[in-house]
Write a protein that holds these residues in place. Structure first.
Motif: not given
Ligand SMILES: C[S@@+](CC[C@H](N)C(=O)[O-])C[C@H]1O[C@@H](n2cnc3c(N)ncnc32)[C@H](O)[C@@H]1O
Length: 276
Positions: A5, A7-8, A10, A18, A62, A86-87, A105, A133, A156-158, A162
């Protein structure tokens, strides 16, 4: 690691930055588990995105802002459900004290997460729920989690991936299935995305991720759905306050007001919980 996927993929970006933050001398967020999901190949693949400094600082800021809100919510109710839609490679279940975590997710992402950081090792309860999703609606996966508890939902960050329609459906599903819930969600205005998000968007597009074609102010979608904004705070503004943004504060408050106001962390409530 093979994640189909787009977007996953990202989620790895958030992890690299982090991990770098946690390894630095003065971390903003200090997610010391993030490095478990990162290897040299991931770093190489994501270098066009991770080398963009200001988006990376905003992203880590964020995460810190959400950490602070969750910590605050858990003080009064340490058993609160924390539902992460979208953890990605969120490690709050390991880092924060309290909370019962539900991580939703993509299946392959969660399988890799389980391998690197097993749910059974977390100091707080964690449930990992795989979702396709593209074909499973928010109404369906949230229906399985329905309850009248004061669930804290983190998206967060999702939202930037969409469409308006998907955001509307998400809002309706949250209100239907979690009547006493609270939503924490970062929202980006179309103007912000156009003016400041171009370089990152280009880097993510090369990973195959497409961005939602969104309305000017996505917060209005949640308000029109019947949610009440409780607070909202500028993400780049807070990064500036922390002294981490390489943009002078006066510029942020004048010519770059869209940078300050166009990307914010919002907290929404609904129903009777909105007045609690
Ligand atoms: C940029 S990552 C953010 C991950 C995590 N929340 C964080 O902040 O580190 C975006 C996440 O959204 C997930 N995602 C993709 N499509 C989604 C959808 N329709 N609804 C919710 N999440 C989705 C992806 O699998 C990915 O983990």
């Amino acid at each position: 690691m093979d994640i189909s996927q787009p977007v996953a993929r990202t989620a790895f970006y958030c992890c690299v930055i982090r991990a770098d933050d946690a390894a630095g001398a003065d971390p903003i967020c200090g997610d010391s588990f993030a490095a478990r999901f990162v290897d040299d190949q991931v770093r190489r693949d994501l270098a066009p995105a991770t080398r963009l400094r200001n988006p990376a600082v905003s992203n880590v800021t964020r995460h810190r802002m959400v950490d602070d809100l969750v910590r605050e919510a858990l003080v009064s109710d340490p058993h609160r459900r924390v539902i992460l839609i979208g953890a990605g490679f969120d490690t709050r279940a390991y880092r924060l004290s309290g909370g019962r975590y539900v991580e939703i997710d993509d299946a392959s992402l969660l399988a890799f997460k389980e391998q690197q950081l097993p749910a059974a090792g977390a100091p707080n309860p964690v449930d990992r729920i795989p979702v396709v999703f593209g074909s499973e609606s928010a109404d369906r996966y949230l229906g399985r989690l329905a309850g009248d508890d004061r669930a804290l939902v983190i998206v967060e960050g999702v939202s930037m991936y969409l469409s308006d329609d998907a955001l509307r459906q998400l809002a309706a599903a949250l209100m239907r299935h979690l009547p006493n819930g609270t939503l924490i969600c970062d929202l980006m205005s179309a103007a912000f995305s156009r003016r400041f998000g171009g370089a990152l968007r280009k880097a993510f597009t090369s990973l195959g991720a497409t961005f939602g074609n969104q309305s000017a102010q996505p917060s209005e979608i949640f308000v029109r759905a019947g949610m009440t904004p409780v607070t909202h705070r500028s993400i780049p503004g807070y990064a500036g306050q922390l002294g981490r943004l390489s943009i002078p504060r006066w510029l942020l408050n004048t010519l770059l007001r869209e940078l300050r106001d166009g990307y914010q962390l919002w907290v929404f409530r609904w129903g009777s919980a909105a007045h609690a």
